[in-house]
Scaffold this active site. Structure first.
Site, PDB file in Angstrom:
ATOM      1  N   ARG A  85     -23.179 -49.772 -59.590  1.00 41.01           N
ATOM      2  CA  ARG A  85     -23.233 -48.685 -60.580  1.00 41.01           C
ATOM      3  C   ARG A  85     -24.676 -48.227 -60.852  1.00 41.01           C
ATOM      4  O   ARG A  85     -25.027 -47.873 -61.978  1.00 41.01           O
ATOM      5  CB  ARG A  85     -22.554 -49.093 -61.888  1.00 41.01           C
ATOM      6  CG  ARG A  85     -21.092 -49.455 -61.760  1.00 41.01           C
ATOM      7  CD  ARG A  85     -20.244 -48.282 -61.287  1.00 41.01           C
ATOM      8  NE  ARG A  85     -18.878 -48.721 -61.063  1.00 41.01           N
ATOM      9  CZ  ARG A  85     -18.407 -49.214 -59.920  1.00 41.01           C
ATOM     10  NH1 ARG A  85     -19.217 -49.294 -58.865  1.00 41.01           N
ATOM     11  NH2 ARG A  85     -17.164 -49.600 -59.788  1.00 41.01           N
ATOM     12  N   SER A 127     -14.351 -46.094 -67.700  1.00 40.78           N
ATOM     13  CA  SER A 127     -14.880 -47.395 -68.130  1.00 40.78           C
ATOM     14  C   SER A 127     -16.151 -47.180 -68.948  1.00 40.78           C
ATOM     15  O   SER A 127     -17.137 -46.665 -68.425  1.00 40.78           O
ATOM     16  CB  SER A 127     -15.184 -48.269 -66.912  1.00 40.78           C
ATOM     17  OG  SER A 127     -14.011 -48.507 -66.175  1.00 40.78           O
ATOM     18  N   GLU A 145     -21.823 -47.662 -69.691  1.00 38.30           N
ATOM     19  CA  GLU A 145     -21.874 -46.996 -68.394  1.00 38.30           C
ATOM     20  C   GLU A 145     -22.219 -45.514 -68.526  1.00 38.30           C
ATOM     21  O   GLU A 145     -23.011 -44.996 -67.744  1.00 38.30           O
ATOM     22  CB  GLU A 145     -20.541 -47.178 -67.659  1.00 38.30           C
ATOM     23  CG  GLU A 145     -20.566 -46.687 -66.232  1.00 38.30           C
ATOM     24  CD  GLU A 145     -19.367 -47.144 -65.426  1.00 38.30           C
ATOM     25  OE1 GLU A 145     -18.878 -46.352 -64.606  1.00 38.30           O
ATOM     26  OE2 GLU A 145     -18.923 -48.288 -65.608  1.00 38.30           O
TER      27      GLU A 145
END
Length: 351
Positions: free
Chosen positions: A160, A239, A343
């Site tokens: 990520r 998420s 995130e």
């Protein structure tokens, strides 16, 4: 270019949250994108780049500067080589690669947002990451004042993360190039255990591309991870927290906390994440800390379908969302000694 002033930004985000921008510019060509960026940089005006808005949390006060919405188009497929303009809708592009019989991104179906955002976040799900298929990223380098082409290695992809995320003020992605696979209509080897179970195959097997995509879409929809204007469980950024990656020492401490809190027989999720590092599940941590599906009584709540998604139930403000996020972070830290990291990109706010 379309230009608006005091323009609402909430409708441009999947959270449907955030105040207005001083100025909103919509660019439909690479040249317009570069021109807008150069103008802002020359004037010293703060710049916010918006693609699909699926990974943004914008403060209630909005953005004092120029918001640049990238609405470029371009899907160029030659053999197994694909080039996407940054403004292409990602999930539509995935569908077209499956229709073309090419494997490599089929398990990334249903992910909201634009193609240009995928290398920034190194978007991944169900055993695939874009870093496995991206060959080059064409971007405008604000520091150098020129358009550059970065190889996969130069993008510095990790979980990520990427060079673009590490230095968010430097690059504006214009185009992304991928190398896909012609496997005679079959998917890439299925890597994710949940996907394999849903498909009725073993990890490592291949299945028809259409079956892989449709199965992933069903799995995502069951977790509220496919956009639906009528379903508030999808008014989210997907998420909200990344899965924590812990050193071996930190994981041992965490494991001890789990046994102390939940019992000697409870084993937390653990996945190899490089030498001396282990990844665990943010969703598991949130649930076991007491924040179950549907948690909350206000306008911002945990999704009723998935503990990792924080949602706007229709009347929330960004501060409502952040209050819930901070409560979850504090609760998980108190329970297990692990600090969750958001995130989505935060604009004008933070945890």
């Amino acid at each position: 270019m379309l230009e608006l002033h005091d323009a609402p930004l909430a409708p441009l985000t999947t959270f449907r949250l955030g105040g207005p921008a001083t100025r909103l510019v919509t660019a439909t060509t690479d040249a317009e994108v570069v021109a807008a960026v150069r103008e802002a940089d020359a004037d010293g005006t703060p710049l916010l780049v918006i693609g699909g808005g699926s990974n943004l949390v914008i403060g209630d006060k909005g953005f004092a500067g120029t918001a640049l919405r990238i609405a470029t188009s371009g899907f160029d497929l030659v053999g197994t080589t694909l080039e996407l303009a940054a403004g292409e809708v990602w999930t539509d592009a995935v569908a077209r690669t499956v229709e073309a019989g090419l494997a490599g991104v089929e398990c990334l179906a249903g992910i909201p947002g634009s193609a240009g955002a995928t290398p920034i976040q190194n978007v991944g799900a169900y055993g695939q990451e874009v870093s496995a298929t991206i060959t080059e990223v064409i971007a405008y380098d604000r520091r150098a004042g020129e358009t550059v082409t970065l190889s996969n290695e130069e993008c510095a992809f990790s979980y990520r993360h990427s060079r673009f995320k590490a230095d968010p003020e430097r690059y504006v992605v214009l185009r992304v190039r991928f190398a896909l696979e012609d496997a005679d209509g079959l998917s890439a080897p299925v890597k994710y255990a949940e996907t394999a179970r849903a498909l009725g195959v073993e990890p490592g097997d291949r299945v028809p591309l259409t079956q892989a995509r449709e199965t992933v879409l069903e799995l995502r929809a069951g977790k509220g991870m496919v956009l639906d204007a009528e379903d508030h469980d999808t008014w989210s950024a997907g998420s909200f927290f990344t899965n924590p990656i812990l050193t071996d020492a930190d994981f041992a401490v965490f494991h001890a906390r789990v046994k102390e809190r939940l019992g000697e027989d409870v084993v937390p999720p653990a996945f190899p994440a490089g030498e001396g590092r282990t990844k665990t599940s943010a969703a598991w941590l949130i649930d076991k800390a007491g924040f179950t599906k549907g948690y909350g009584s206000g306008p911002a709540r945990i999704s009723g379908k998935h503990t990792l998604a924080l949602t706007n139930r229709g009347e929330a403000t960004t501060e409502d969302l952040l209050a819930l996020a901070r409560e979850v972070v504090a609760g998980v830290r108190e329970a297990f000694g692990v600090t969750l990291v958001n995130e989505p990109v935060m604009v004008g706010v933070g945890l």
